[in-house]
Design a protein around this motif. Structure first.
Motif, mmCIF file in Angstrom:
data_model
loop_
_atom_site.group_PDB
_atom_site.id
_atom_site.type_symbol
_atom_site.label_atom_id
_atom_site.label_comp_id
_atom_site.label_asym_id
_atom_site.label_seq_id
_atom_site.Cartn_x
_atom_site.Cartn_y
_atom_site.Cartn_z
ATOM 1 N N ALA A 1 0.831 -1.210 0.000
ATOM 2 C CA ALA A 1 0.000 0.000 0.000
ATOM 3 C C ALA A 1 0.862 1.255 0.000
ATOM 4 N N THR A 2 1.969 1.224 0.747
ATOM 5 C CA THR A 2 2.858 2.385 0.799
ATOM 6 C C THR A 2 3.570 2.574 -0.540
ATOM 7 N N ALA A 3 3.924 1.473 -1.206
ATOM 8 C CA ALA A 3 4.507 1.560 -2.552
ATOM 9 C C ALA A 3 3.521 2.213 -3.511
ATOM 10 N N LEU A 4 2.250 1.839 -3.395
ATOM 11 C CA LEU A 4 1.206 2.451 -4.225
ATOM 12 C C LEU A 4 1.151 3.958 -3.991
ATOM 13 N N LEU A 5 1.152 4.365 -2.731
ATOM 14 C CA LEU A 5 1.096 5.785 -2.373
ATOM 15 C C LEU A 5 2.273 6.556 -2.972
ATOM 16 N N LEU A 6 3.471 6.047 -2.775
ATOM 17 C CA LEU A 6 4.674 6.785 -3.161
ATOM 18 C C LEU A 6 4.897 6.795 -4.672
ATOM 19 N N ILE A 7 4.639 5.662 -5.328
ATOM 20 C CA ILE A 7 4.804 5.625 -6.789
ATOM 21 C C ILE A 7 3.747 6.496 -7.464
ATOM 22 N N TRP A 8 2.526 6.447 -6.953
ATOM 23 C CA TRP A 8 1.443 7.290 -7.482
ATOM 24 C C TRP A 8 1.845 8.770 -7.384
ATOM 25 N N ALA A 9 2.364 9.153 -6.247
ATOM 26 C CA ALA A 9 2.768 10.548 -6.052
ATOM 27 C C ALA A 9 3.939 10.909 -6.965
ATOM 28 N N ALA A 10 4.929 10.011 -7.078
ATOM 29 C CA ALA A 10 6.108 10.282 -7.913
ATOM 30 C C ALA A 10 5.731 10.407 -9.380
ATOM 31 N N CYS A 11 4.748 9.617 -9.824
ATOM 32 C CA CYS A 11 4.318 9.661 -11.229
ATOM 33 C C CYS A 11 3.365 10.818 -11.517
ATOM 34 N N ASP A 12 2.912 11.492 -10.463
ATOM 35 C CA ASP A 12 2.042 12.669 -10.617
ATOM 36 C C ASP A 12 0.799 12.335 -11.453
ATOM 37 N N LEU A 13 0.142 11.231 -11.100
ATOM 38 C CA LEU A 13 -1.021 10.799 -11.865
ATOM 39 C C LEU A 13 -2.250 11.660 -11.593
ATOM 40 N N THR A 14 -2.415 12.071 -10.338
ATOM 41 C CA THR A 14 -3.581 12.867 -9.939
ATOM 42 C C THR A 14 -3.147 13.841 -8.847
ATOM 43 N N ASP A 15 -4.107 14.562 -8.312
ATOM 44 C CA ASP A 15 -3.837 15.356 -7.116
ATOM 45 C C ASP A 15 -3.394 14.413 -5.993
ATOM 46 N N ALA B 1 -4.141 14.204 -3.057
ATOM 47 C CA ALA B 1 -5.199 13.760 -2.140
ATOM 48 C C ALA B 1 -5.682 12.358 -2.489
ATOM 49 N N VAL B 2 -5.686 12.015 -3.775
ATOM 50 C CA VAL B 2 -6.243 10.725 -4.216
ATOM 51 C C VAL B 2 -5.450 9.542 -3.656
ATOM 52 N N PRO B 3 -4.124 9.441 -3.897
ATOM 53 C CA PRO B 3 -3.395 8.295 -3.320
ATOM 54 C C PRO B 3 -3.356 8.323 -1.800
ATOM 55 N N SER B 4 -3.382 9.514 -1.208
ATOM 56 C CA SER B 4 -3.335 9.631 0.253
ATOM 57 C C SER B 4 -4.586 9.032 0.885
ATOM 58 N N ILE B 5 -5.750 9.331 0.303
ATOM 59 C CA ILE B 5 -7.015 8.788 0.816
ATOM 60 C C ILE B 5 -7.095 7.289 0.561
ATOM 61 N N LEU B 6 -6.673 6.858 -0.632
ATOM 62 C CA LEU B 6 -6.699 5.431 -0.963
ATOM 63 C C LEU B 6 -5.799 4.629 -0.033
ATOM 64 N N TRP B 7 -4.612 5.145 0.242
ATOM 65 C CA TRP B 7 -3.656 4.458 1.127
ATOM 66 C C TRP B 7 -4.282 4.207 2.499
#
Length: 463
Positions: A44-58, A60-66
């Motif tokens: 889950a933390t990998a999802l959060l950090l990779i999502w943020a690094a790839c700048d896919l969305t705002d 807030a989205v990966p933070s809430i999902l995590w």
């Protein structure tokens, strides 16, 4: 009728990495040591950090999902996950961001930066040091939270003087990054220090890291910044280069601003009040976060009215949620047992390495960690572990925390760290130039750490 927007190849690759890597992590077999809770937390933390690094969305989205994934899968309970949200760090971070926004809007930061830069002489070397001190003034006034203001300030200078994309623009950009990024090693940045403090409190509830403590042990970093700037000027052979119109530009901008307004004066008073609160923390014992809360919110009171509704509307909610998610990583690591496992693995190795080499290992570990995790996540996720390990082997854990903080500042590419990424967004410096100058910075800092900082820590009794 609605139309769907097709995804480009780069976005598809980013999505594949963001979703694919966590899935691969979930396929790792578990055992008595590597439990299913650890596996889910890591995925889950990998999802959060990779999502943020790839700048896919705002953000807030990966933070809430995590958060939702970890609670839904019963990896950790909600009380543990959201513990950082009920700490004063949460409200201090909000207040600091809003205070920086207010100070930028009323113009006091620009005035301060232009006034300091105008004192620079007519050579590029003097201009570069002037820019560094001007950005450092912005850092002091915003507790290093005014990165966008600082980046825009550097961009304005480069644009007027025709330095964008040139070696001069790269050096001025580096001076700006040093002035508001690297200075966080000794000048309190409530978000990272708050993350470190919150993480360590999961294993040492009474732990605090005050302004004076941070400054006392890490002030030599200020002189490292000056030395690095001087070396960059020598290497690039720009130190004595004449600058036409540089000083005039700053004086002209100051003249356009006119006299200091009522709002600016009140903003300066609020800044001084926060500084006094933070600096006197060792005497009063009051959490420094209260100072940010009290004096930033006072600006919004009727009759004072320096703060406006627009300052709240412009508040970066996604950034805050991501910061708080990163701060919660430490609590999650403790809850699922990762800290204990890493302590069993790393404890004997660091103990046998001795104080000096163990700190170099921590420093380099932070630098390498930047390649795959944000500094915020590294600080929040591993500070508790480092504190516990160094405490158990009889070394002062503060030294390990400081070395880890240093390592998190040493990067090779701008994507690793939000501060340089914001500067790079203005186009004043190429990625190639960024890599070249940061390799120089990282090598020089390893030398500086060994011959200046470590002996100083021995001198003051930290080691």
């Amino acid at each position: 009728m609605t139309t769907s927007k097709s995804l480009d190849k780069i976005t598809i690759i980013k999505l594949a990495l963001t979703i694919g890597i966590p899935i691969l992590l979930l396929l790792i077999p578990t055992n008595d040591v590597f439990t299913s809770q650890m596996r889910m937390a890591i995925a889950a933390t990998a999802l959060l950090l990779i999502w943020a690094a790839c700048d896919l969305t705002d953000l807030a989205v990966p933070s809430i999902l995590w958060s939702a994934i970890l609670v839904f899968t019963q990896t950790v309970d909600a009380a543990t996950l959201y513990s950082s949200y009920v700490s004063m760090t949460f409200y201090g971070a909000i207040s600091m961001m809003i205070f920086a926004s207010v100070m930028a809007r009323i113009g006091v930061l620009k005035r301060l930066a232009f006034w300091i830069a105008a004192k620079a002489g007519g050579t590029f070397g003097k201009l570069t040091f002037g820019v560094f001190f001007a950005v450092f003034a912005i850092a002091v006034a915003t507790f290093t939270g005014g990165v966008i203001i600082a980046a825009a300030f550097v961009f304005g200078i480069c644009e007027v003087l025709g330095y964008i994309g040139k070696k001069e623009g790269a050096i001025l950009t580096m001076a700006g990054i040093l002035g508001i990024g690297t200075v966080r090693m000794f000048w309190t940045y409530p978000i990272t220090i708050g993350a470190m403090q919150t993480a360590v409190q999961s294993v040492e509830p009474g732990f605090t890291l005050g302004f004076i403590t941070l400054l006392k042990y890490n002030w030599p970093t200020f002189f490292f910044c000056l030395i690095l700037i001087y070396i960059m000027l020598l290497v690039s052979k720009t130190k004595n280069e004449k600058v036409l119109g540089g000083k005039e530009y700053f004086l002209d901008e100051l003249a356009k601003m006119g006299k200091m307004t009522r709002e600016e004066k009140i903003g300066v008073v609020a800044l001084i009040a926060i500084l006094i609160w933070v600096i006197t923390n060792p005497l009063t014992g009051w959490d420094m976060m209260y100072g940010f809360c009290f004096f930033s919110m006072i600006l919004f009171l009727p009759g004072i009215s320096v703060g406006k509704k627009e300052d709240f509307k412009a508040f970066p909610l996604g950034t805050l949620l991501f910061v708080m998610a990163c701060m919660s990583i430490g609590s999650v690591c403790v809850a699922v047992g990762l800290v204990d496992v890493m302590k069993d693995i790393l404890g004997p190795m660091l103990s046998s390495a001795g104080s000096v080499w163990s700190l170099f290992i921590v420093l380099i570990g932070g630098t390498l960690g930047n390649l795959c995790m944000t500094p915020m996540a590294l600080i929040a996720g591993f500070s508790a572990m480092l504190y516990d390990i160094f405490n158990s082997i009889g070394m002062d854990p503060l030294a390990a925390l400081f070395a880890w903080n240093y390592g998190c500042d040493l990067v090779f590419l701008p994507y690793e760290y939000t501060t340089p990424l914001l500067f790079m967004a203005f186009g004043t410096m190429s990625t190639g130039a960024f890599f070249k100058w940061n390799v120089l910075k990282n090598v020089l800092f390893l030398v500086f750490f060994g011959i200046i900082i470590l002996p100083y820590w021995f001198l003051v009794g930290l080691l």
